[in-house]
Design a protein around this motif. Structure first.
Motif, PDB file in Angstrom:
ATOM      1  N   GLU A   1       0.843  -1.194   0.000  1.00 48.28           N
ATOM      2  CA  GLU A   1       0.000   0.000   0.000  1.00 48.28           C
ATOM      3  C   GLU A   1       0.882   1.249   0.000  1.00 48.28           C
TER       4      GLU A   1
ATOM      5  N   LEU B   1       1.249   4.935   0.648  1.00 44.55           N
ATOM      6  CA  LEU B   1       0.458   5.801   1.526  1.00 44.55           C
ATOM      7  C   LEU B   1       0.256   7.184   0.905  1.00 44.55           C
TER       8      LEU B   1
ATOM      9  N   ASP C   1      -3.063   9.543   4.487  1.00 49.48           N
ATOM     10  CA  ASP C   1      -2.718   8.355   5.296  1.00 49.48           C
ATOM     11  C   ASP C   1      -1.551   8.672   6.218  1.00 49.48           C
TER      12      ASP C   1
ATOM     13  N   GLU D   1      -1.532   8.553  10.237  1.00 49.92           N
ATOM     14  CA  GLU D   1      -0.625   7.649  10.952  1.00 49.92           C
ATOM     15  C   GLU D   1       0.270   8.414  11.909  1.00 49.92           C
TER      16      GLU D   1
ATOM     17  N   LEU E   1      -8.382   9.844  11.692  1.00 48.93           N
ATOM     18  CA  LEU E   1      -8.419   9.278  10.336  1.00 48.93           C
ATOM     19  C   LEU E   1      -9.027  10.300   9.393  1.00 48.93           C
TER      20      LEU E   1
END
Ligand code: SF4
Length: 437
Positions: A359, A361, A365, A369, A436
């Motif tokens: 994945e 990012l 993201d 994170e 998020l």
């Protein structure tokens, strides 16, 4: 090889002073073997014969070589190495030495590299422990869980408290840089008194580091059948958690992460790499990596893992090197050959990115994170570092969320850092979910 001694070419590690201009890398090596499965365990581990372990060690060496051939290690030096599991202490000192020496021929180690290894009481002899120290492992993390025999039996652990004390005694003359005891709260039958007794005995050993995790009953484990609603009720769990925190802080341990406590300078640097989103590369079954803002993971099944290593050796490495880790299209292996970019077609059956998952990012993201991993640490997330990395103020991106949780007393803003308050740490999952994007 002993720490600090120089290495012969092709043998042992090459230690480098920091300031070499190379980027720090955390290396994780997964050892998926255990004597037998504990009743609560859903980690990637299983019993295995000596032959199977030897075969796996050879796979790890091949994987490391393929990784170097793919250029993944270029411009890096190992700042930390973590041998985790499973039970890494089921490997012989010779096998552990082979792994470290192989890494050392492919990647320079920082002079002060933290080399950690997990071990379980009941799987190590005094001689083996001395050998482990002599090959340069300077930090150990002992899977104690409890110092009450009835609780250890309830967990299905193979050891009893006496074996922990023996192992500890053997560590004393060996001058490990840090020794961690890993404990558990929320064990079936555990009371405040029994947990207090375990903590008391644990701190009397004066470990430099302690981790205390709440037991989570995972689906698919024998515990799930036995305790579908959790091993202890929520109130008990909270009380045990609070007792741990207060007890360890009162005994001079700084809580530097939700479940981690250390004396001065003994925080686990490898784990800090995860929470601070440094680059790390995982070797072994199911091992996860984050390199250059791409997360990828090895297969969790041995056959696929082995096939992927072979693919990296024969052609995957070439295609990954040509394409660069960042430019390989998402899900390329699943989409089939048509989706493979022209330059990557080295041979008919070559997967473009021979890993199980990948994945890349997005900026969103990475921001999310940075917040939810960073907030695991009690010092929190630096506004300046956030701005430096993303070019935005944290307040511009997360203003409302920060305001809401500060108003509720779950977040605090101090010296340029946002961090969870004591209350926020207790409900960290709830707060982190809000970051998020
Ligand atoms: S020793 Fe650890 S990894 Fe192995 S079965 Fe028990 S809990 Fe799982």
């Amino acid at each position: 090889m002993k720490e600090g001694t120089s290495a012969k070419a092709g043998e042992g590690w090459m230690r480098t002073e920091s300031g070499t201009g190379k980027k720090p890398l955390g290396v994780y090596v997964h050892i998926p073997f255990c004597v037998r499965k504990c009743l609560y365990c859903d980690f990637l581990s299983a019993p295995a014969s000596g032959e199977r372990i030897e075969h796996y060690v050879n796979l790890l060496l091949r994987e490391m070589q393929a990784s170097a051939d793919m250029g993944q290690l270029q411009n890096y030096e190992a700042a930390t190495v973590y041998l985790g599991g499973g039970t890494p202490s089921l490997l012989t000192a010779r096998q552990l030495d082979l792994i470290l020496c192989k890494l050392g021929t492919l990647l320079p180690f920082r002079a002060d590299a933290e080399i950690s290894m997990e071990m379980n009481p009941g799987t190590v002899t005094r001689q083996q422990l001395a050998d482990i120290r002599s090959i340069g492992i300077n930090r150990i993390s002992i899977g104690v869980q409890s110092l009450q025999d009835d609780e250890l039996a309830a967990l299905g652990r193979i050891h009893r408290a006496a074996e922990v004390y023996h192992l500890w005694e053997w560590t004393e003359p060996l001058q490990f840089r840090s020794r961690s005891l890993d404990l558990m709260s929320g064990i079936p039958g555990q009371t405040k008194e029994s947990l207090r007794a375990t903590l008391k005995r644990a701190v009397s050993l004066a470990p430099e580091h302690l981790s205390v995790y709440s037991l989570i009953v995972e689906e698919g484990t024998p515990f799930y059948e036995q305790y579908p609603d959790g091993a202890v009720d929520e109130d008990t769990d909270r009380r045990l958690y609070a007792l741990t925190k207060v007890f360890l802080q009162a005994h001079g341990y700084e809580r530097y992460e939700i479940s981690s406590y250390a004396r001065d300078g003994h925080a686990c640097r490898h784990n800090l790499t995860y929470w601070m989103r440094g680059d790390y590369l995982g070797f072994g079954l199911g091992a996860a990596s984050l390199m250059k803002e791409v997360r990828f993971r090895n297969a969790a099944g041995m056959t696929q893992y082995e096939e992927d290593i072979a693919a990296r050796e024969t052609c995957g490495g070439e295609s990954v090197r040509q394409q660069g880790v960042d430019s390989v299209p998402e899900g390329a292996r699943q989409q089939g050959e048509d989706s493979v970019p022209e330059g990557a077609r080295q041979a008919k059956a070559c997967p473009v990115f021979p890993y199980a998952e990948r994945e890349a990012l997005s900026v969103e993201d990475r921001m999310a994170e940075t917040m939810f991993l960073g907030l695991r640490m009690t010092k929190g997330v630096s506004e300046q570092a956030f701005r430096g990395q993303f070019g935005y103020d944290m307040q511009e991106i997360y203003g409302n969320v920060l305001k809401k949780h500060m108003k509720d007393g779950l977040l605090a803003h101090e010296n340029g850092f946002f961090h969870l308050t004591e209350r926020g740490l207790d409900v960290s999952n709830y707060v982190m979910a809000d970051f998020l994007l």
